[in-house]
Design a protein around this motif. Sequence first.
Motif, PDB file in Angstrom:
ATOM      1  N   GLU A   1     -16.180   2.541   2.959  1.00 43.81           N
ATOM      2  CA  GLU A   1     -15.523   2.897   1.702  1.00 43.81           C
ATOM      3  C   GLU A   1     -16.326   3.946   0.937  1.00 43.81           C
ATOM      4  O   GLU A   1     -15.759   4.892   0.372  1.00 43.81           O
ATOM      5  CB  GLU A   1     -15.309   1.646   0.846  1.00 43.81           C
TER       6      GLU A   1
ATOM      7  N   GLY B   1     -10.220  -6.678  -1.263  1.00 37.77           N
ATOM      8  CA  GLY B   1      -9.376  -5.828  -2.083  1.00 37.77           C
ATOM      9  C   GLY B   1      -8.288  -5.069  -1.343  1.00 37.77           C
ATOM     10  O   GLY B   1      -7.624  -4.207  -1.929  1.00 37.77           O
ATOM     11  N   TYR B   2      -8.072  -5.387  -0.078  1.00 37.43           N
ATOM     12  CA  TYR B   2      -7.021  -4.724   0.703  1.00 37.43           C
ATOM     13  C   TYR B   2      -5.700  -5.454   0.496  1.00 37.43           C
ATOM     14  O   TYR B   2      -5.689  -6.671   0.318  1.00 37.43           O
ATOM     15  CB  TYR B   2      -7.388  -4.683   2.192  1.00 37.43           C
TER      16      TYR B   2
ATOM     17  N   LYS C   1      -6.528  -0.112   0.941  1.00 36.22           N
ATOM     18  CA  LYS C   1      -7.216  -0.318  -0.337  1.00 36.22           C
ATOM     19  C   LYS C   1      -7.312   1.034  -1.022  1.00 36.22           C
ATOM     20  O   LYS C   1      -7.788   2.009  -0.425  1.00 36.22           O
ATOM     21  CB  LYS C   1      -8.607  -0.889  -0.111  1.00 36.22           C
TER      22      LYS C   1
END
Length: 165
Positions: free
Chosen positions: A110, A139-140, A163
């Motif tokens: 990320e 958080g996906y 995400k």
Amino acid sequence: MLTITEATAQDFPTIQKIAYETWPITYGNILSKTQLDYMLEKFYSDETLLNNLTQKGHRFLLISDHNGVLGFASYEHHYQQNHMTRLHKLYVLSTAQGKGAGKLLLEEVERLAQENQANTVSLNVNKFNNAYTFYLKSGYEKLAEIDIPIGDGFLMEDYVMQKKL
């Protein structure tokens, strides 16, 4: 202490070793042995890995501690010419799971995505893989379900997840 390094073609034997150790544990109750063997050969042959690295623009990361390599990830920036990074693979040895190695690999992908002006990280995960929950907690969100024919009558039955960064 966990350390993340970029892998090269010389690290393919390590990546293959991890895949061959983790896949039977991850997918043994999901896929037949025949499909498992087919997919491992298809996705982790020297030829496929080299093609991914040199032709498709995949990058590989290794995560290690003082005992050796614990896992790997592969990803691709500018996926389908979009401001998106695609996480293609993330596998951590069962002995290292729950110690934060997978989370650190995901966070590094990320971070690299943002560094490369991506606004999204996308991935596919098998519908029955426990990693689905890991990605949700990270958080996906699930966008779709997809069945992907991979040859010999086999399908990958996946969730498409992403995400926003």
